[in-house]
Design a protein around this motif. Structure first.
Motif, PDB file in Angstrom:
ATOM      1  N   ALA A 129       0.821  -1.210   0.000  1.00 58.40           N
ATOM      2  CA  ALA A 129       0.000   0.000   0.000  1.00 58.40           C
ATOM      3  C   ALA A 129       0.858   1.264   0.000  1.00 58.40           C
ATOM      4  O   ALA A 129       0.469   2.288  -0.577  1.00 58.40           O
ATOM      5  CB  ALA A 129      -0.934  -0.011   1.203  1.00 58.40           C
ATOM      6  N   GLU A 130       2.034   1.195   0.608  1.00 58.95           N
ATOM      7  CA  GLU A 130       2.953   2.342   0.678  1.00 58.95           C
ATOM      8  C   GLU A 130       3.457   2.779  -0.685  1.00 58.95           C
ATOM      9  O   GLU A 130       3.889   3.913  -0.844  1.00 58.95           O
ATOM     10  CB  GLU A 130       4.153   1.976   1.531  1.00 58.95           C
ATOM     11  N   THR A 131       3.395   1.916  -1.688  1.00 55.91           N
ATOM     12  CA  THR A 131       3.911   2.271  -3.011  1.00 55.91           C
ATOM     13  C   THR A 131       2.904   3.084  -3.830  1.00 55.91           C
ATOM     14  O   THR A 131       3.255   3.596  -4.887  1.00 55.91           O
ATOM     15  CB  THR A 131       4.331   1.017  -3.813  1.00 55.91           C
ATOM     16  N   PHE A 132       1.669   3.217  -3.352  1.00 56.69           N
ATOM     17  CA  PHE A 132       0.614   3.898  -4.102  1.00 56.69           C
ATOM     18  C   PHE A 132       0.282   5.272  -3.531  1.00 56.69           C
ATOM     19  O   PHE A 132       0.196   5.447  -2.317  1.00 56.69           O
ATOM     20  CB  PHE A 132      -0.661   3.043  -4.124  1.00 56.69           C
ATOM     21  N   ALA A 133       0.046   6.240  -4.412  1.00 56.53           N
ATOM     22  CA  ALA A 133      -0.405   7.571  -4.015  1.00 56.53           C
ATOM     23  C   ALA A 133      -1.881   7.513  -3.630  1.00 56.53           C
ATOM     24  O   ALA A 133      -2.622   6.654  -4.121  1.00 56.53           O
ATOM     25  CB  ALA A 133      -0.207   8.546  -5.174  1.00 56.53           C
ATOM     26  N   ASP A 134      -2.289   8.433  -2.770  1.00 59.06           N
ATOM     27  CA  ASP A 134      -3.691   8.472  -2.344  1.00 59.06           C
ATOM     28  C   ASP A 134      -4.645   8.605  -3.532  1.00 59.06           C
ATOM     29  O   ASP A 134      -5.696   7.991  -3.563  1.00 59.06           O
ATOM     30  CB  ASP A 134      -3.930   9.627  -1.365  1.00 59.06           C
ATOM     31  N   GLY A 135      -4.276   9.398  -4.527  1.00 57.20           N
ATOM     32  CA  GLY A 135      -5.136   9.622  -5.687  1.00 57.20           C
ATOM     33  C   GLY A 135      -4.919   8.641  -6.821  1.00 57.20           C
ATOM     34  O   GLY A 135      -5.255   8.927  -7.972  1.00 57.20           O
ATOM     35  N   PHE A 136      -4.385   7.466  -6.510  1.00 60.02           N
ATOM     36  CA  PHE A 136      -4.097   6.435  -7.514  1.00 60.02           C
ATOM     37  C   PHE A 136      -5.336   6.118  -8.360  1.00 60.02           C
ATOM     38  O   PHE A 136      -6.456   6.062  -7.855  1.00 60.02           O
ATOM     39  CB  PHE A 136      -3.621   5.165  -6.804  1.00 60.02           C
ATOM     40  N   ALA A 137      -5.103   5.879  -9.662  1.00 55.31           N
ATOM     41  CA  ALA A 137      -6.168   5.476 -10.589  1.00 55.31           C
ATOM     42  C   ALA A 137      -5.760   4.189 -11.298  1.00 55.31           C
ATOM     43  O   ALA A 137      -4.687   4.117 -11.893  1.00 55.31           O
ATOM     44  CB  ALA A 137      -6.419   6.564 -11.624  1.00 55.31           C
ATOM     45  N   SER A 138      -6.617   3.172 -11.206  1.00 57.01           N
ATOM     46  CA  SER A 138      -6.400   1.893 -11.888  1.00 57.01           C
ATOM     47  C   SER A 138      -7.352   1.818 -13.066  1.00 57.01           C
ATOM     48  O   SER A 138      -8.567   1.937 -12.897  1.00 57.01           O
ATOM     49  CB  SER A 138      -6.668   0.730 -10.928  1.00 57.01           C
ATOM     50  N   GLU A 139      -6.797   1.624 -14.250  1.00 60.05           N
ATOM     51  CA  GLU A 139      -7.612   1.546 -15.463  1.00 60.05           C
ATOM     52  C   GLU A 139      -7.439   0.185 -16.123  1.00 60.05           C
ATOM     53  O   GLU A 139      -6.333  -0.348 -16.181  1.00 60.05           O
ATOM     54  CB  GLU A 139      -7.205   2.644 -16.443  1.00 60.05           C
ATOM     55  N   TRP A 140      -8.543  -0.367 -16.581  1.00 62.61           N
ATOM     56  CA  TRP A 140      -8.557  -1.624 -17.340  1.00 62.61           C
ATOM     57  C   TRP A 140      -9.255  -1.318 -18.670  1.00 62.61           C
ATOM     58  O   TRP A 140     -10.466  -1.509 -18.791  1.00 62.61           O
ATOM     59  CB  TRP A 140      -9.333  -2.691 -16.575  1.00 62.61           C
ATOM     60  N   PRO A 141      -8.525  -0.815 -19.679  1.00 62.66           N
ATOM     61  CA  PRO A 141      -9.171  -0.415 -20.931  1.00 62.66           C
ATOM     62  C   PRO A 141     -10.040  -1.493 -21.578  1.00 62.66           C
ATOM     63  O   PRO A 141     -11.091  -1.181 -22.138  1.00 62.66           O
ATOM     64  CB  PRO A 141      -7.993  -0.034 -21.830  1.00 62.66           C
ATOM     65  N   ALA A 142      -9.646  -2.758 -21.500  1.00 64.63           N
ATOM     66  CA  ALA A 142     -10.434  -3.840 -22.111  1.00 64.63           C
ATOM     67  C   ALA A 142     -11.557  -4.328 -21.201  1.00 64.63           C
ATOM     68  O   ALA A 142     -12.450  -5.037 -21.648  1.00 64.63           O
ATOM     69  CB  ALA A 142      -9.525  -5.005 -22.492  1.00 64.63           C
ATOM     70  N   HIS A 143     -11.501  -3.956 -19.918  1.00 64.66           N
ATOM     71  CA  HIS A 143     -12.515  -4.360 -18.938  1.00 64.66           C
ATOM     72  C   HIS A 143     -12.834  -3.150 -18.055  1.00 64.66           C
ATOM     73  O   HIS A 143     -12.452  -3.107 -16.881  1.00 64.66           O
ATOM     74  CB  HIS A 143     -12.002  -5.517 -18.069  1.00 64.66           C
ATOM     75  N   PRO A 144     -13.521  -2.131 -18.588  1.00 65.76           N
ATOM     76  CA  PRO A 144     -13.706  -0.876 -17.864  1.00 65.76           C
ATOM     77  C   PRO A 144     -14.399  -1.017 -16.499  1.00 65.76           C
ATOM     78  O   PRO A 144     -14.153  -0.202 -15.608  1.00 65.76           O
ATOM     79  CB  PRO A 144     -14.539  -0.010 -18.802  1.00 65.76           C
ATOM     80  N   ASN A 145     -15.201  -2.029 -16.316  1.00 71.70           N
ATOM     81  CA  ASN A 145     -15.872  -2.208 -15.024  1.00 71.70           C
ATOM     82  C   ASN A 145     -14.915  -2.596 -13.907  1.00 71.70           C
ATOM     83  O   ASN A 145     -15.272  -2.545 -12.737  1.00 71.70           O
ATOM     84  CB  ASN A 145     -16.997  -3.237 -15.128  1.00 71.70           C
ATOM     85  N   ARG A 146     -13.694  -2.998 -14.245  1.00 66.87           N
ATOM     86  CA  ARG A 146     -12.688  -3.339 -13.236  1.00 66.87           C
ATOM     87  C   ARG A 146     -11.910  -2.107 -12.759  1.00 66.87           C
ATOM     88  O   ARG A 146     -11.166  -2.180 -11.788  1.00 66.87           O
ATOM     89  CB  ARG A 146     -11.695  -4.362 -13.791  1.00 66.87           C
ATOM     90  N   SER A 147     -12.039  -0.983 -13.443  1.00 63.84           N
ATOM     91  CA  SER A 147     -11.304   0.229 -13.102  1.00 63.84           C
ATOM     92  C   SER A 147     -11.774   0.782 -11.759  1.00 63.84           C
ATOM     93  O   SER A 147     -12.928   0.611 -11.377  1.00 63.84           O
ATOM     94  CB  SER A 147     -11.492   1.290 -14.189  1.00 63.84           C
ATOM     95  N   ARG A 173      -2.403   0.972 -15.960  1.00 62.51           N
ATOM     96  CA  ARG A 173      -3.318   0.496 -17.002  1.00 62.51           C
ATOM     97  C   ARG A 173      -3.017  -0.979 -17.199  1.00 62.51           C
ATOM     98  O   ARG A 173      -1.897  -1.350 -17.570  1.00 62.51           O
ATOM     99  CB  ARG A 173      -3.134   1.300 -18.280  1.00 62.51           C
ATOM    100  N   PHE A 174      -3.999  -1.805 -16.918  1.00 61.99           N
ATOM    101  CA  PHE A 174      -3.842  -3.259 -16.931  1.00 61.99           C
ATOM    102  C   PHE A 174      -4.349  -3.855 -18.237  1.00 61.99           C
ATOM    103  O   PHE A 174      -5.464  -3.564 -18.665  1.00 61.99           O
ATOM    104  CB  PHE A 174      -4.659  -3.895 -15.791  1.00 61.99           C
ATOM    105  N   TYR A 175      -3.525  -4.715 -18.804  1.00 56.41           N
ATOM    106  CA  TYR A 175      -3.888  -5.537 -19.958  1.00 56.41           C
ATOM    107  C   TYR A 175      -3.532  -6.977 -19.584  1.00 56.41           C
ATOM    108  O   TYR A 175      -2.657  -7.589 -20.177  1.00 56.41           O
ATOM    109  CB  TYR A 175      -3.138  -5.078 -21.209  1.00 56.41           C
ATOM    110  N   MET A 176      -4.170  -7.481 -18.541  1.00 53.92           N
ATOM    111  CA  MET A 176      -3.881  -8.805 -17.980  1.00 53.92           C
ATOM    112  C   MET A 176      -5.033  -9.751 -18.302  1.00 53.92           C
ATOM    113  O   MET A 176      -6.197  -9.346 -18.265  1.00 53.92           O
ATOM    114  CB  MET A 176      -3.725  -8.726 -16.453  1.00 53.92           C
TER     115      MET A 176
END
Length: 136
Positions: free
Chosen positions: A22-40, A106-109
């Protein structure tokens, strides 16, 4: 500097150290899944919640980076998630770092397929190797 933040993240995941992760992430972190937008999602607390569930579900999870490129504030890596008891996951994650914290990914997993499935492109065999398809 970007690679050192990603290394700390991977080390924390492989050690199942939720606080260090958790320490590696900024408070305003944004996770994007372009191929699966509902996971963002947004927020570092969501990261902590997600990884707490992942550690509980996959206690043997181990992550490696099989290839990467770093430029200024971005890290592009090909990741392999080994999840004993479940399908592995492989794919690319683009990670943006600012002030020694991850601010965006941005995840492409995808899960690695078990067995042979039909290739989605007509006329291409799933069993065909690259040299066969390159030479016709």
């Amino acid at each position: 500097m970007t690679f050192s933040v990603v290394n700390r993240l991977i080390d924390a995941i492989n050690a199942h150290d939720l606080d260090a992760l958790a320490e590696t992430f900024a408070d305003g972190f944004a996770s994007e899944w372009p191929a699966h937008p509902n996971r963002s999602f947004d927020g570092s607390e969501h990261v902590r919640k997600n990884w707490g569930m992942i550690f509980a579900q996959f206690p043997g999870i181990h992550i490696t980076v099989t290839g990467s490129v770093e430029s200024d504030d971005e890290f592009w890596g090909e990741f392999h998630y080994l999840r004993p008891g479940a399908s592995d996951m492989r794919g690319v994650i683009l990670i943006k770092v600012l002030d020694d914290k991850i601010v965006q990914s941005r995840f492409y997993m995808e899960e690695v397929e078990a067995g042979t499935v039909p290739h989605p492109m007509p006329g291409v065999s799933s069993g065909q190797n690259r040299s066969d398809s390159a030479h016709g």
